[in-house]
Enzyme design. Structure first.
Site, short mmCIF file in Angstrom:
data_model
loop_
_atom_site.label_atom_id
_atom_site.label_comp_id
_atom_site.label_asym_id
_atom_site.label_seq_id
_atom_site.Cartn_x
_atom_site.Cartn_y
_atom_site.Cartn_z
CE LYS A 1 16.76 13.81 54.02
NZ LYS A 1 16.25 14.15 55.38
CG ASN B 1 4.39 -2.93 58.41
OD1 ASN B 1 5.08 -3.63 59.14
ND2 ASN B 1 3.94 -3.31 57.23
P1 BMP Z 1 7.72 10.89 59.65
O1 BMP Z 1 7.70 9.55 60.39
O2 BMP Z 1 7.06 11.98 60.41
O3 BMP Z 1 7.26 10.75 58.24
O4 BMP Z 1 9.27 11.34 59.62
C1 BMP Z 1 10.23 10.76 58.80
C2 BMP Z 1 11.56 11.45 59.01
O5 BMP Z 1 12.54 10.89 58.15
C3 BMP Z 1 11.55 12.94 58.73
O6 BMP Z 1 12.53 13.52 59.58
C4 BMP Z 1 12.02 13.01 57.29
O7 BMP Z 1 12.63 14.25 57.01
C5 BMP Z 1 13.03 11.89 57.24
N1 BMP Z 1 13.24 11.24 55.93
C6 BMP Z 1 12.20 10.69 55.22
O8 BMP Z 1 11.04 10.74 55.65
N2 BMP Z 1 12.46 10.06 54.03
C7 BMP Z 1 13.71 9.95 53.52
O9 BMP Z 1 13.87 9.35 52.47
C8 BMP Z 1 14.77 10.50 54.24
C9 BMP Z 1 14.53 11.13 55.45
O10 BMP Z 1 15.53 11.60 56.14
#
Ligand code: BMP
Length: 213
Positions: A61, A177
């Site tokens: 990021k 989902n």
């Molecule tokens: P999880 O399925 O465990 O929630 O992981 C989601 C991943 O995507 C994490 O690495 C998080 O940092 C990243 N992420 C997110 O969840 N939302 C965003 O808007 C941007 C992301 O990079």
């Protein structure tokens, strides 16, 4: 192989390899970020690339001034990452510095438009379509947009067009989902629902099945 990207946010090397051993037969691409990189060092990117046949998206990021962004992108991609995720709110010069460096190294950037968590509605949502439009104007092809907010994902798809590539986090643990997400997105990013599952391989298989039905 399929439209799922694994977010490998684990902090132990053994755990990382255990998850990769169980899932890479189904995966083309994994996303690594600060959790694993700060815990194990950036050479984990090189090690994973040497041992598994996967593309790596480095989710750092990137959000600094142009000169600093350029260095971050160069070093990350030189460790072996295939692409790097960059924030858009910093503006055109910062984003362009990332794009130019990635192109020089024959690699790619993903532009983060809007985020998946509830808090993003306050500051990011009001500008996310403008960020997406800036990406289009700069010739960016890859975007990150939320799986948890399908209405927003749909709008971002409308802005970036059908030929752009969108990846979407928030499937599983955050409530999104995969099937709904893939109506508008090219790939769903899944982290905890896979790597925290008692059987990660089975968890991934179930997500892949859920896309088909
Ligand atoms: P999880 O399925 O465990 O929630 O992981 C989601 C991943 O995507 C994490 O690495 C998080 O940092 C990243 N992420 C997110 O969840 N939302 C965003 O808007 C941007 C992301 O990079």
């Amino acid at each position: 192989k399929n439209q799922i990207i694994l977010a490998l946010d684990v902090e132990e090397k053994n755990k990382a390899y255990e998850i990769l051993d169980q899932t890479t037969e189904y995966l083309d691409t994994i996303k690594i970020g600060y959790p694993i990189t700060l815990a194990l060092g950036p050479s984990i990117i090189t090690s994973i690339k040497e041992e598994y046949d996967v593309k790596i998206i480095a989710d750092f990021k990137v959000a600094d001034i142009d000169a600093t962004n350029e260095k971050i992108v160069k070093t990350t991609l030189n460790y072996g990452a295939d692409a790097i995720i960059v924030h858009g709110f910093t503006g055109e010069d910062s984003v362009l510095a990332c794009k130019n460096m990635a192109e020089k190294l024959d690699k790619e950037i993903f532009l983060l438009t809007e985020m998946s968590h509830p808090g993003a509605d306050k500051f990011l949502k009001p500008v996310s379509l403008d960020i997406a439009q800036m990406g289009v104007d700069l010739g960016i092809k890859n975007y990150v947009a939320p799986a948890t907010k399908i209405d927003r994902l749909k709008k971002i798809r409308e802005v970036v067009g059908k030929d752009s590539f969108i990846i979407s986090p928030g499937v599983g643990f955050q409530g999104g989902n995969a099937k709904d997400t893939l109506q508008y997105s090219n790939a769903a990013i899944v982290g905890r629902s896979i790597y925290n599952a008692s059987n990660p391989k089975k968890a991934l298989e179930e997500i892949i099945e859920s896309i088909k039905v």
